[in-house]
Design a protein around this motif. Structure first.
Motif, PDB file in Angstrom:
ATOM      1  N   ILE A   1       0.846  -1.205   0.000  1.00  0.00           N
ATOM      2  CA  ILE A   1       0.000   0.000   0.000  1.00  0.00           C
ATOM      3  C   ILE A   1       0.874   1.245   0.000  1.00  0.00           C
ATOM      4  CG2 ILE A   1      -1.853   1.216   1.196  1.00  0.00           C
ATOM      5  CD1 ILE A   1      -2.568  -1.507   2.508  1.00  0.00           C
ATOM      6  N   ASP A   2       1.952   1.225   0.811  1.00  0.00           N
ATOM      7  CA  ASP A   2       2.875   2.358   0.847  1.00  0.00           C
ATOM      8  C   ASP A   2       3.497   2.612  -0.528  1.00  0.00           C
ATOM      9  OD1 ASP A   2       2.375   2.713   3.533  1.00  0.00           O
ATOM     10  OD2 ASP A   2       4.140   1.580   4.189  1.00  0.00           O
ATOM     11  N   GLY A   3       3.784   1.524  -1.252  1.00  0.00           N
ATOM     12  CA  GLY A   3       4.339   1.668  -2.598  1.00  0.00           C
ATOM     13  C   GLY A   3       3.364   2.342  -3.546  1.00  0.00           C
ATOM     14  N   CYS A   4       2.081   1.994  -3.432  1.00  0.00           N
ATOM     15  CA  CYS A   4       1.057   2.634  -4.261  1.00  0.00           C
ATOM     16  C   CYS A   4       0.911   4.111  -3.896  1.00  0.00           C
ATOM     17  CB  CYS A   4      -0.278   1.906  -4.107  1.00  0.00           C
ATOM     18  SG  CYS A   4      -0.259   0.221  -4.737  1.00  0.00           S
ATOM     19  N   LEU A   5       1.026   4.423  -2.608  1.00  0.00           N
ATOM     20  CA  LEU A   5       0.992   5.822  -2.172  1.00  0.00           C
ATOM     21  C   LEU A   5       2.195   6.582  -2.715  1.00  0.00           C
ATOM     22  CD1 LEU A   5      -0.071   5.198   1.527  1.00  0.00           C
ATOM     23  CD2 LEU A   5      -1.399   6.505  -0.127  1.00  0.00           C
ATOM     24  N   ALA A   6       3.370   5.956  -2.661  1.00  0.00           N
ATOM     25  CA  ALA A   6       4.599   6.618  -3.115  1.00  0.00           C
ATOM     26  C   ALA A   6       4.540   6.926  -4.612  1.00  0.00           C
ATOM     27  CB  ALA A   6       5.809   5.752  -2.798  1.00  0.00           C
ATOM     28  N   GLU A   7       3.847   6.077  -5.407  1.00  0.00           N
ATOM     29  CA  GLU A   7       3.734   6.322  -6.848  1.00  0.00           C
ATOM     30  C   GLU A   7       3.022   7.631  -7.153  1.00  0.00           C
ATOM     31  OE1 GLU A   7       1.908   3.054  -8.802  1.00  0.00           O
ATOM     32  OE2 GLU A   7       3.745   1.854  -8.830  1.00  0.00           O
ATOM     33  N   THR A   8       2.173   8.086  -6.238  1.00  0.00           N
ATOM     34  CA  THR A   8       1.461   9.354  -6.439  1.00  0.00           C
ATOM     35  C   THR A   8       2.286  10.553  -5.971  1.00  0.00           C
ATOM     36  OG1 THR A   8       0.396   9.388  -4.261  1.00  0.00           O
ATOM     37  CG2 THR A   8      -0.706   8.143  -5.993  1.00  0.00           C
ATOM     38  N   GLY A   9       3.434  10.274  -5.331  1.00  0.00           N
ATOM     39  CA  GLY A   9       4.255  11.349  -4.773  1.00  0.00           C
ATOM     40  C   GLY A   9       3.933  11.640  -3.325  1.00  0.00           C
ATOM     41  N   LEU A  10       3.034  10.868  -2.731  1.00  0.00           N
ATOM     42  CA  LEU A  10       2.632  11.071  -1.348  1.00  0.00           C
ATOM     43  C   LEU A  10       3.459  10.159  -0.448  1.00  0.00           C
ATOM     44  CD1 LEU A  10       0.532  12.408   0.588  1.00  0.00           C
ATOM     45  CD2 LEU A  10      -0.830  10.341   0.295  1.00  0.00           C
ATOM     46  N   THR A  11       4.021  10.712   0.622  1.00  0.00           N
ATOM     47  CA  THR A  11       4.760   9.910   1.594  1.00  0.00           C
ATOM     48  C   THR A  11       4.214  10.233   2.979  1.00  0.00           C
ATOM     49  OG1 THR A  11       6.490  11.588   1.771  1.00  0.00           O
ATOM     50  CG2 THR A  11       6.874   9.768   0.236  1.00  0.00           C
TER      51      THR A  11
END
Length: 200
Positions: A186-196
């Motif tokens: 899930i964190d990886g999918c969030l990171a793809e949007t530029g969100l951390t």
């Protein structure tokens, strides 16, 4: 995104992204291995109009493990039947998310007409725990749930001959449960949007 993230953190809220996807009995194609000269075949029992819709939420909050919450909606097979979620379906999903997360949520979703239904807006305005924002039109790259669908289609659903609608549902549930228990996906999918999300 940074502004929304700061707003969610300031309110002690979960930042929640939503999206809906439909899955049919026809399997998605994906690359696979085979012996040289032997093309792998996936035998399908014929095309079916039956499909299942899934509405999913990726939920993140500083200092907490990222979460995935989803609800299925089965197609009843009738030509005149509704194939996607109604405003009541989304209302029930938001109530369930609020109960599971145990706090207020800042919801970010697309401009689907049912998301802007008057009854759904009245529901949100009558409660103090949801805050709703809309993504710009045609911006799937800003929604981490799109990454969840990609993981599902490239992994658990690819090159599978579904024998029955129940078989399809079983594979979808198995894939989503796998993702639920692995917050790094899930964190990886969030990171793809530029969100951390920063740990506390």
């Amino acid at each position: 995104m940074a502004l929304r993230g700061r707003l969610a953190a300031a309110r002690g809220a979960w930042l929640v992204f939503e999206d809906e996807a439909g899955f049919s009995m026809t399997p998605p194609h994906a690359k696979t291995w085979s012996q040289r000269g032997r093309t792998p075949l996936v035998r399908v029992r014929g095309r079916s109009r039956r499909r299942i819709s899934i509405a999913a939420l990726t939920c993140c909050k500083t200092g907490h493990r990222s979460r995935l919450i989803y609800r299925p909606r089965h197609d009843d097979g009738r030509r005149d039947g509704r194939k996607s979620f109604s405003w009541r379906g989304y209302r029930d999903l938001l109530i369930a998310a609020h109960q599971q997360l145990g706090g207020p949520i800042v919801l970010v979703w697309d401009n689907l007409n049912v998301h802007k239904a008057a009854d759904l807006q009245k529901f949100a305005e009558a409660r103090d725990w949801p805050t709703i924002y809309y993504l710009p039109p045609y911006a799937p790259d800003l929604n981490p749930v799109e990454g969840i669908w990609s993981l599902l289609r490239r992994g658990w659903l690819s090159n599978v001959a579904f024998s029955t609608p129940e078989h399809l549902v079983q594979r979808i549930r198995r894939g989503l449960r796998h993702i639920q228990y692995r917050s790094e996906l899930i964190d990886g999918c969030l990171a793809e949007t530029g969100l951390t999300i920063r740990p506390t």
